[in-house]
Motif scaffolding. Structure first.
Motif, PDB file in Angstrom:
ATOM      1  N   GLU A  89     -16.856   2.075   9.849  1.00 41.83           N
ATOM      2  CA  GLU A  89     -17.803   1.427   8.952  1.00 41.83           C
ATOM      3  C   GLU A  89     -17.497  -0.063   9.030  1.00 41.83           C
ATOM      4  O   GLU A  89     -16.402  -0.490   8.652  1.00 41.83           O
TER       5      GLU A  89
ATOM      6  N   GLU B 183     -15.623  -7.142   8.721  1.00 40.83           N
ATOM      7  CA  GLU B 183     -15.158  -5.999   7.948  1.00 40.83           C
ATOM      8  C   GLU B 183     -15.148  -4.783   8.865  1.00 40.83           C
ATOM      9  O   GLU B 183     -16.050  -4.610   9.686  1.00 40.83           O
TER      10      GLU B 183
ATOM     11  N   LYS C 113     -13.741  -0.563   8.480  1.00 38.86           N
ATOM     12  CA  LYS C 113     -13.016   0.508   7.811  1.00 38.86           C
ATOM     13  C   LYS C 113     -12.944   1.727   8.718  1.00 38.86           C
ATOM     14  O   LYS C 113     -13.880   2.001   9.483  1.00 38.86           O
TER      15      LYS C 113
ATOM     16  N   SER D 111     -13.014   5.450   8.616  1.00 38.76           N
ATOM     17  CA  SER D 111     -13.402   6.492   7.671  1.00 38.76           C
ATOM     18  C   SER D 111     -12.579   7.769   7.809  1.00 38.76           C
ATOM     19  O   SER D 111     -12.503   8.554   6.864  1.00 38.76           O
TER      20      SER D 111
ATOM     21  N   ARG E  60      -6.720   5.294   3.087  1.00 44.75           N
ATOM     22  CA  ARG E  60      -5.661   4.331   2.781  1.00 44.75           C
ATOM     23  C   ARG E  60      -4.457   5.033   2.158  1.00 44.75           C
ATOM     24  O   ARG E  60      -3.302   4.755   2.490  1.00 44.75           O
TER      25      ARG E  60
ATOM     26  N   PRO F 258     -11.366   4.811   2.570  1.00 43.31           N
ATOM     27  CA  PRO F 258     -10.846   4.612   3.928  1.00 43.31           C
ATOM     28  C   PRO F 258      -9.962   3.379   4.033  1.00 43.31           C
ATOM     29  O   PRO F 258     -10.089   2.432   3.238  1.00 43.31           O
ATOM     30  N   LEU F 259      -9.074   3.397   4.997  1.00 41.05           N
ATOM     31  CA  LEU F 259      -8.241   2.228   5.261  1.00 41.05           C
ATOM     32  C   LEU F 259      -9.105   1.119   5.845  1.00 41.05           C
ATOM     33  O   LEU F 259      -9.907   1.359   6.748  1.00 41.05           O
ATOM     34  N   GLN F 260      -8.960  -0.079   5.335  1.00 38.79           N
ATOM     35  CA  GLN F 260      -9.717  -1.224   5.825  1.00 38.79           C
ATOM     36  C   GLN F 260      -8.848  -2.022   6.778  1.00 38.79           C
ATOM     37  O   GLN F 260      -7.813  -2.556   6.401  1.00 38.79           O
TER      38      GLN F 260
ATOM     39  N   GLU G 201     -10.981  -7.606   7.413  1.00 35.42           N
ATOM     40  CA  GLU G 201     -11.436  -8.072   6.101  1.00 35.42           C
ATOM     41  C   GLU G 201     -11.514  -9.588   6.122  1.00 35.42           C
ATOM     42  O   GLU G 201     -10.710 -10.257   6.782  1.00 35.42           O
TER      43      GLU G 201
ATOM     44  N   SER H  19      -1.054  -1.079   5.897  1.00 40.25           N
ATOM     45  CA  SER H  19      -1.103   0.317   6.336  1.00 40.25           C
ATOM     46  C   SER H  19       0.258   0.968   6.368  1.00 40.25           C
ATOM     47  O   SER H  19       0.376   2.154   6.626  1.00 40.25           O
TER      48      SER H  19
END
Length: 592
Positions: free
Chosen positions: A102, A114, A116, A118, A122, A130-132, A135, A257
């Motif tokens: 995403e 950005e 992510k 999915s 996170r 979801p982990l981004q 950013e 992360s």
């Protein structure tokens, strides 16, 4: 033997703790936590953005290194455009969604601001968040940028092109395996198309359960690869000259992360492929002191963090300028990337610049196919040549069992079988030493405080009984590299991230939430001590009794998968040692 064994175990404890500290020093980066401030007015900037040029070029260094002509001649005011700050606007973002990604693309410049993942939450307790990875906000800056530089490049004129798209939201729908999203822009009768190509991450024939378990046979190696293609259509009356600049821009903050809690950190920083070093680290401290620039054929440049990596991979047939740069105050951004060779496009002709952006988990098989050496971003440390076979065996077992916890247990059994002869020799030596305990005590009583006479008497006793006082040390030392390698495999492999075993153990990559496994491990160490010959020295005996407590404390914050390995290994060792000890003691009793 007692002194040597005690020294060995104490040394093992010290080495284990030193390993934790050294790993943190070598692979963890101290975040400088800069105050990255993007004001609200900055986020509402006009569509056309200007470069903030900072020329940090050392003319002395340029005598030995020359940037590509398209880069060097891009601007008279900024002869080294590698140092230009392509600033995204975060205005009117274009959104794209696949089954694994995403992301948002800024139409001003076409930067990915950005992204992510999915399929990778996170936190395990919040699977819907979801982990981004990428950013661009007031709290954190980590983005992937690309642009056309050089004499006629639209990104080299001091303004970033404002691309147009047909829609603001794109999605890879069911039945499609790929998706193209075109960003278009025209200037001076030259038409530009910046095309992003996305791929499905999982085969559509797989069930939701298989996708949830991230089954290897269901994963598409292209799922986390984003194709970035610039199509230049020169409809002007003059030659078009330009080159591709692709880079990763990040602040100096810590790793969001990372799930370790042992005061350790995996490597956070940049890396690049060079002919001399297929995996050359560019640590943040190194980037602070000196910029990196080198011409490389093919290759890649990446930014690493725990479990995940972002990497620009140019066309393998081109020679590119790989570089790193640390921005000066107050921005304090780290920049790594590459600049392609300059090309000329004649009037009426077309040309394509191609590059691949990988943004996702460190899946070795996918990275290796994308570019040679990229799989080395899964950093197993200096014992990688042992860790790699262990990882291969572990994944093979998992393909049969389908559960990482049971796979670790079976791997432990296999490793124990491999070292069975060495362990047997060690336990036999300890059993003989235990059998000689009464004679050693009698010798101590007869020698009194005469240490030299005691030492000579013990050596004669060992020689007469054919016992090697160091026989139990070597097998333990031989097995240490395997343990350390497995530690790094469990710590660094994304396959271990947030995977459950059973009952309360829902994440083998993080600590046991109730510390049950570390306590069991401490108990097993205490039982093992009871099978060993007791040290004749009272102080040594006290130290030995403290070791299970010390190791239990160390293991409280170790990954649960590693503690599971140690527990199973201890239980197998207890069974093996108990059997061998009884066998040796019976033989000694019969001989006596």
């Amino acid at each position: 033997m007692d002194i040597q064994r005690t020294f060995l175990i104490v040394a093992l404890a010290i080495v284990t703790y030193a390993l934790v500290l050294q790993w943190n020093q070598d692979y963890g980066q101290v975040a400088d936590n800069p105050s990255v401030t993007i004001s609200s007015s900055a986020q509402q900037q006009p569509a056309v953005q200007h470069f903030n040029t900072v020329n940090t070029t050392d003319t002395k260094n340029n005598e030995d290194f020359s940037v590509p002509a398209a880069v060097a001649n891009a601007s008279q005011e900024a002869p080294n455009t590698l140092n230009q700050d392509l600033t995204p606007s975060n205005t009117g973002l274009i959104y794209v969604k696949t089954d694994v990604l995403e992301l948002a693309v800024d139409p001003v410049g076409g930067d990915i601001v950005e992204l992510k993942l999915s399929q990778y939450p996170r936190q395990a307790k919040n699977p819907d968040i979801p982990l981004q990875l990428f950013e661009n906000s007031s709290e954190r800056v980590y983005i992937a940028q690309s642009g056309l530089m050089g004499k006629n490049g639209p990104d080299a004129s001091g303004e970033r092109p404002h691309y147009s798209t047909e829609k603001q939201y794109y999605q890879l729908v069911e039945g499609e395996d790929s998706l193209n999203v075109d960003f278009t822009f025209s200037k001076n009768n030259v038409n530009y198309t910046k095309r992003f190509t996305f791929h499905r991450g999982y085969n559509q024939s797989c069930t939701e359960r298989q996708i949830e378990q991230r089954k290897k046979e269901c994963m598409n190696e292209l799922g986390y690869q984003i194709g970035v293609t610039y199509l230049v259509d020169n409809q002007s009356n003059e030659n078009w000259q330009g080159s591709l600049l692709a880079r990763i821009k990040r602040d100096g903050q810590g790793d969001p992360s990372s799930t370790t809690a042992t005061n350790t950190a995996t490597y956070l920083g940049a890396a690049v492929w060079t002919p001399d070093e297929p995996y050359k680290k560019l640590k943040m401290g190194m980037m602070d002191d000196k910029e990196f620039k080198q011409k490389v054929e093919g290759g890649w440049v990446a930014w690493l963090q725990h479990y995940f990596v972002a990497a620009w991979v140019p066309d393998s047939g081109t020679t590119n300028t790989m570089f790193s740069q640390r921005r000066v105050e107050p921005s304090k951004f780290y920049v790594v990337g590459y600049a392609s060779p300059e090309v000329q496009v004649a009037p009426g002709e077309h040309y394509q610049f191609k590059s691949t952006l990988y943004a996702g988990p460190k899946i070795q098989s996918h990275l290796k196919k994308l570019s040679p050496g990229l799989e080395l971003t899964v950093d197993y440390g200096f014992l990688w040549f042992i860790a790699q076979p262990i990882f291969w065996l572990l994944t093979f077992i998992h393909s049969l069992l389908g559960n990482w916890g049971w796979s670790i247990i079976l791997l432990t059994v296999i490793i124990k079988l491999i070292f069975f002869p060495l362990s047997a020799a060690s336990y036999k030596s300890m059993a003989r030493m235990r059998g000689l305990a009464p004679k050693v005590q009698a010798l101590k009583d007869s020698c009194g405080d005469d240490k030299q006479k005691l030492s000579q008497g013990m050596m004669e006793l060992y020689k007469k009984e054919k016992v090697n006082p160091l026989g139990g040390c070597l097998p333990i030392l031989v097995q240490m590299p395997v343990f350390l390698s497995l530690y790094w495999v469990l710590l660094e492999s994304v396959e271990m991230r947030q995977v459950p075993w059973m009952l309360w153990l829902t994440d083998l990559s993080s600590k046991d939430p109730y510390f049950i496994l570390p306590i069991i491990m401490g108990i097993s160490m205490f039982v093992q001590q009871k099978l060993n010959p007791a040290p004749p020295d009272p102080m040594q005996a006290k130290v030995m009794k403290m070791l299970p407590i010390i190791f239990t404390f160390f293991f409280l914050w170790f990954p649960a998968g590693l503690v599971l390995y140690w527990v199973v290994n201890n239980i197998l060792s207890i069974a093996q040692q108990w059997y061998i000890t009884r066998k040796v003691e019976r033989a000694m009793a019969t001989k006596a």
